[in-house]
Design a protein around this motif. Structure first.
Motif, PDB file in Angstrom:
ATOM      1  N   SER A 121       0.860  -1.194   0.000  1.00 22.31           N
ATOM      2  CA  SER A 121       0.000   0.000   0.000  1.00 22.31           C
ATOM      3  C   SER A 121       0.888   1.232   0.000  1.00 22.31           C
ATOM      4  N   PRO A 122       1.188   1.786  -1.170  1.00 23.90           N
ATOM      5  CA  PRO A 122       2.082   2.936  -1.245  1.00 23.90           C
ATOM      6  C   PRO A 122       1.540   4.140  -0.474  1.00 23.90           C
ATOM      7  N   LEU A 123       2.463   4.974  -0.012  1.00 24.67           N
ATOM      8  CA  LEU A 123       2.071   6.170   0.731  1.00 24.67           C
ATOM      9  C   LEU A 123       1.485   7.240  -0.189  1.00 24.67           C
TER      10      LEU A 123
ATOM     11  N   GLU B 235      -2.339  11.210  -4.491  1.00 25.12           N
ATOM     12  CA  GLU B 235      -3.053  11.296  -3.208  1.00 25.12           C
ATOM     13  C   GLU B 235      -2.218  10.665  -2.110  1.00 25.12           C
ATOM     14  N   HIS B 236      -2.231  11.315  -0.960  1.00 26.00           N
ATOM     15  CA  HIS B 236      -1.451  10.862   0.193  1.00 26.00           C
ATOM     16  C   HIS B 236      -2.252   9.856   1.007  1.00 26.00           C
ATOM     17  N   HIS B 237      -1.651   8.697   1.265  1.00 23.13           N
ATOM     18  CA  HIS B 237      -2.242   7.643   2.093  1.00 23.13           C
ATOM     19  C   HIS B 237      -1.222   7.317   3.178  1.00 23.13           C
TER      20      HIS B 237
END
Length: 163
Positions: free
Chosen positions: A138-140, A145-147
């Motif tokens: 799950s990339p940041l 979009e920031h996750h």
């Protein structure tokens, strides 16, 4: 795992470390743990979920490991059986020191989060002063979009990476 891992990498003469993806979780990591963590015994049965919850719905829609899956994986494993190809991960998340860098693999499960135990482990391995490479399913950042990847109990993976 036979046609998608063992066969394509049968001639690669080095160990492979992996992190679970969402499809690995469809069987509660049973195949992943057998292939990459050398778990060979039967998994304990999962506790019955409360009716009409997300866990209950998941238990209806997703499949559990089937009889014979272990034997099929053991047969496929013969394609990567040389000593040079062997690596046993301690679990679905890990850290490998590779000379001047540390490679850190985390398991973000299906929801893109870390449980408290893995969060504490990530904080600990991140204290090492070497530069690090983070491997995650799950990339940041995705499509701009920031996750930040929340950690149960507080904080985020992004916060640890920034520190």
């Amino acid at each position: 795992y036979g046609p998608k891992f063992f066969r394509p990498y049968q001639d690669y003469q080095a160990p492979v470390y992996a992190i679970p993806g969402n499809h690995d979780w469809y069987e509660d990591l049973a195949g992943f743990m057998r292939v990459f963590c050398d778990e060979t015994g039967p998994l304990p049965p999962a506790p019955a979920p409360r009716p009409l919850t997300r866990a209950w719905l998941r238990s209806l829609l997703w499949h559990r490991p089937r009889p014979g899956d272990g034997e099929r994986l053991d047969e496929a494993r013969k394609l990567r059986s040389s000593p040079a190809q062997q690596a046993v991960q301690p679990g679905p998340y890990w850290a490998v020191d590779a000379g001047p860098i540390r490679i850190v693999g985390i398991d973000t499960g299906l929801l893109g989060t870390l449980d408290a135990e893995q969060g504490a482990w990530l904080r600990e391995v991140s204290r090492d002063p070497r530069p690090k490479i983070l491997v995650t399913g799950s990339p940041l950042y995705v499509d701009g979009e920031h996750h930040p990847c929340p950690i149960e109990g507080g904080g985020t993976v992004d916060g640890i990476v920034r520190d």
